[in-house]
Design a protein around this motif. Structure first.
Motif, PDB file in Angstrom:
ATOM      1  N   PHE A   1      11.878   4.396  -6.698  1.00 56.52           N
ATOM      2  CA  PHE A   1      10.641   3.726  -6.938  1.00 56.52           C
ATOM      3  C   PHE A   1      10.423   2.607  -6.027  1.00 56.52           C
ATOM      4  O   PHE A   1       9.270   2.585  -5.513  1.00 56.52           O
ATOM      5  N   ILE A   2      11.309   1.728  -5.899  1.00 50.54           N
ATOM      6  CA  ILE A   2      11.210   0.580  -5.116  1.00 50.54           C
ATOM      7  C   ILE A   2      10.853   0.731  -3.661  1.00 50.54           C
ATOM      8  O   ILE A   2       9.966   0.211  -3.058  1.00 50.54           O
TER       9      ILE A   2
ATOM     10  N   GLN B   1       7.360   2.185  -3.339  1.00 50.96           N
ATOM     11  CA  GLN B   1       6.358   0.920  -3.204  1.00 50.96           C
ATOM     12  C   GLN B   1       6.373   0.271  -1.886  1.00 50.96           C
ATOM     13  O   GLN B   1       5.213   0.055  -1.567  1.00 50.96           O
TER      14      GLN B   1
ATOM     15  N   ARG C   1       4.595   2.573   0.526  1.00 52.26           N
ATOM     16  CA  ARG C   1       3.063   2.491   0.330  1.00 52.26           C
ATOM     17  C   ARG C   1       2.526   1.070   1.019  1.00 52.26           C
ATOM     18  O   ARG C   1       1.502   1.291   1.713  1.00 52.26           O
ATOM     19  N   LEU C   2       3.400   0.121   0.671  1.00 51.04           N
ATOM     20  CA  LEU C   2       2.840  -1.303   1.026  1.00 51.04           C
ATOM     21  C   LEU C   2       2.513  -1.380   2.787  1.00 51.04           C
ATOM     22  O   LEU C   2       1.619  -1.660   3.337  1.00 51.04           O
TER      23      LEU C   2
END
Length: 134
Positions: free
Chosen positions: A97-98, A101, A104-105
């Motif tokens: 998940f990290i 993210q 995505r960033l």
């Protein structure tokens, strides 16, 4: 060309060097994310769940060994260390998940956006074309 010459050409290609740099940086980044999960996120989750340490949950396969830590129980005989498996699985989910993210960033910072859906009229024209072909 000799085998040594071919190997030299292969080894100094940009792709191989990029891969080597990626592996080294990935290993270092992996340690950072692992520390984040182990040292920051998992203690918080353990506290929320009630101060539980999943890694010491096990079923003894050799007889009774209540009140022992996992390491002590392993010394006494075979154990089914399901708590350790749960901890590692939870770590993987948090890690995935990290990383998701972060990607995505990075994509947002680069200005990359996912491709937009086709306009409704384009979809309609494709359906008409396909029906006319039939």
């Amino acid at each position: 060309m000799s085998m040594l010459g071919e190997f030299k050409t292969f080894a100094v290609k940009g792709n191989v060097m990029d891969l080597a740099v990626g592996v080294i940086i990935g290993g270092a980044f992996g340690k950072i994310v692992d520390s984040l999960v182990q040292d920051i996120i998992m203690p918080v989750i353990g506290k929320i769940v009630g101060g539980l340490d999943f890694s010491n949950y096990y079923f003894p396969l050799h007889g009774q060994s209540t009140g022992l830590t996992l390491a002590e129980a392993k010394k006494a005989g075979a154990v089914l260390a399901y708590g350790n498996f749960l901890t590692i699985s939870l770590n993987f989910l948090i890690l995935a998940f990290i990383i998701f993210q972060m990607i995505r960033l990075m994509n947002k910072l680069r200005g990359e956006t996912p491709p937009a859906a086709d306009p409704e009229n384009t979809v309609l024209l494709r359906e008409i074309r396909d029906s006319l072909k039939k």
